[in-house]
Design a protein around this motif. Structure first.
Motif, short mmCIF file in Angstrom:
data_model
loop_
_atom_site.label_atom_id
_atom_site.label_comp_id
_atom_site.label_asym_id
_atom_site.label_seq_id
_atom_site.Cartn_x
_atom_site.Cartn_y
_atom_site.Cartn_z
N UNK A 102 0.82 -1.21 0.00
CA UNK A 102 0.00 0.00 0.00
C UNK A 102 0.86 1.26 0.00
N UNK A 103 1.89 1.26 0.84
CA UNK A 103 2.72 2.46 0.98
C UNK A 103 3.60 2.70 -0.24
N UNK A 104 4.16 1.62 -0.80
CA UNK A 104 5.12 1.76 -1.90
C UNK A 104 4.45 1.88 -3.26
N UNK A 105 3.27 1.27 -3.42
CA UNK A 105 2.66 1.19 -4.74
C UNK A 105 1.27 1.80 -4.83
N UNK A 106 0.35 1.29 -4.00
CA UNK A 106 -1.05 1.67 -4.20
C UNK A 106 -1.34 3.12 -3.82
N UNK A 107 -0.91 3.55 -2.65
CA UNK A 107 -1.16 4.94 -2.26
C UNK A 107 -0.53 5.94 -3.23
N UNK A 108 0.75 5.77 -3.59
CA UNK A 108 1.34 6.72 -4.56
C UNK A 108 0.60 6.74 -5.89
N UNK A 109 0.10 5.58 -6.35
CA UNK A 109 -0.59 5.53 -7.64
C UNK A 109 -1.92 6.26 -7.60
N UNK A 110 -2.50 6.43 -6.41
CA UNK A 110 -3.77 7.14 -6.28
C UNK A 110 -3.59 8.59 -5.85
N UNK A 111 -2.33 9.01 -5.69
CA UNK A 111 -2.06 10.41 -5.38
C UNK A 111 -2.12 10.76 -3.92
N UNK A 112 -2.22 9.77 -3.04
CA UNK A 112 -2.30 10.06 -1.61
C UNK A 112 -0.91 10.15 -0.98
N UNK A 113 -0.80 10.99 0.01
CA UNK A 113 0.40 11.08 0.83
C UNK A 113 0.25 10.13 2.01
N UNK A 114 1.30 9.41 2.33
CA UNK A 114 1.28 8.51 3.49
C UNK A 114 2.41 8.91 4.42
N UNK A 115 2.11 9.03 5.70
CA UNK A 115 3.13 9.38 6.69
C UNK A 115 3.27 8.25 7.70
N UNK A 116 4.51 7.97 8.07
CA UNK A 116 4.81 7.06 9.17
C UNK A 116 5.16 7.90 10.39
N UNK A 117 4.43 7.70 11.48
CA UNK A 117 4.63 8.55 12.67
C UNK A 117 4.54 7.70 13.93
N UNK A 118 4.99 8.28 15.04
CA UNK A 118 4.66 7.72 16.35
C UNK A 118 3.22 8.09 16.63
N UNK A 119 2.36 7.10 16.60
CA UNK A 119 0.92 7.35 16.64
C UNK A 119 0.38 7.22 18.06
N UNK A 120 -0.01 8.35 18.64
CA UNK A 120 -0.61 8.34 19.98
C UNK A 120 -2.06 7.86 19.90
N UNK A 121 -2.53 7.30 21.00
CA UNK A 121 -3.89 6.78 21.03
C UNK A 121 -4.91 7.88 20.75
#
Length: 281
Positions: free
Chosen positions: A211-230
């Motif tokens: 999803x991060x390497x192929x599908x999201x970029x192909x649909x134009x979405x930005x994806x961020x990896x973060x320390x995700x708080x509850x």
């Protein structure tokens, strides 16, 4: 090897269903595994599985022959009677008692086939609920991302519920969201897709990577990896979980504390995945 079409197993290319008690995978969890979806004799994400397996083997000092592993995989693929799951286990093989590993040339390749016993169509369409697990993942940067054989944290966490939840949300020792017991997690917030970073603990799933390497970029979405708080999770606009067997499943709630819709953005990503891999529909 079972002959009732419920289970197939090959060890180092030969039909078998047992290993030596001295195998380091059994003794110390010194090994890795991949669980691979098979549909119409095709493994949709095979490249990602093999790359993660070989990278993990290097990290924990196992000599993994990818060409030999592929040979064993396709040998099994020719024999499977129907769609299902192939589980690959690669261990350090047998050795002397004790933790010290002198890297013998005894890598053990175990390949198993099982039929899929779950219909994922309903949870894909209607969404799922999660349990927030009390058990916390330990911080272990060296093993982070790797799908090694020691899954005791997942076993302990999974014991926290019966069938009232689909999966369990797992946090680390600092109370950041990392993953689910058997899935990775994404949230949609303020026009951006976000997923927890896998740098201190957790498994970097192959569906997550696709999803991060192929599908999201192909649909134009930005994806961020973060320390995700509850709190960031609970305030998300949409949430979904994913893995290589089930595909993408919308999340409706966590412990009934909050709720999300089966949102339009999640549905769009699901549809884009179906276009590439119809087996996830």
């Amino acid at each position: 090897m079972s002959s009732d079409n419920e289970f197939l197993c090959f060890i180092n290319g030969e039909p078998a269903d047992s290993i030596l008690v001295s195998d380091r995978g059994l003794s110390y969890g010194h090994g890795l595994f991949e669980t691979i979806k098979i549909s119409n004799k095709i493994a949709p994400l095979l490249r990602y599985h093999l790359e993660r397996l070989t990278e993990g083997a290097r990290a924990i000092g196992i000599a993994c022959n990818e060409a030999l592993l592929k040979k064993y995989f396709y040998q099994l693929l020719e024999m499977i009677p129907e769609d299902g799951v192939v589980k690959i286990i690669v261990t350090a093989g047998s050795g002397k008692r004790g933790y010290f590993y002198n890297k013998p040339n005894s890598t053990c390749y175990i390949l198993q086939w099982y039929p899929i016993d779950t219909n994922f169509s309903l949870p894909r369409a209607q969404g799922v609920s999660l349990k927030c697990c009390q058990h916390r993942l330990p911080i272990s940067p060296l093993l982070s991302g790797i799908k090694h054989l020691n899954r005791l944290d997942q076993v302990v966490a999974r014991a926290e519920w019966e069938d009232e939840f689909y999966d369990g949300l797992m946090l680390n020792q600092d109370d950041y969201v990392v993953e689910c017991v058997s899935s990775n997690i994404f949230i949609f917030k303020s026009g951006t897709w976000i997923t927890p970073e896998i740098t201190e603990c957790g498994v970097a799933g192959v569906m997550r990577r696709y999803l991060m390497d192929d599908l999201f970029p192909s649909t134009g979405y930005i994806v961020k990896e973060v320390k995700l708080a509850m709190n960031d999770l609970l305030s998300a606009d949409e949430v979904f979980i994913c893995n290589s067997i089930a595909g993408i499943l919308p999340v409706l709630s966590v412990d009934s504390h909050c709720s999300w819709p089966r949102g339009n953005y999640t549905q769009k990503i699901q549809k884009e995945l179906y276009k590439v891999f119809p087996c996830y529909q």
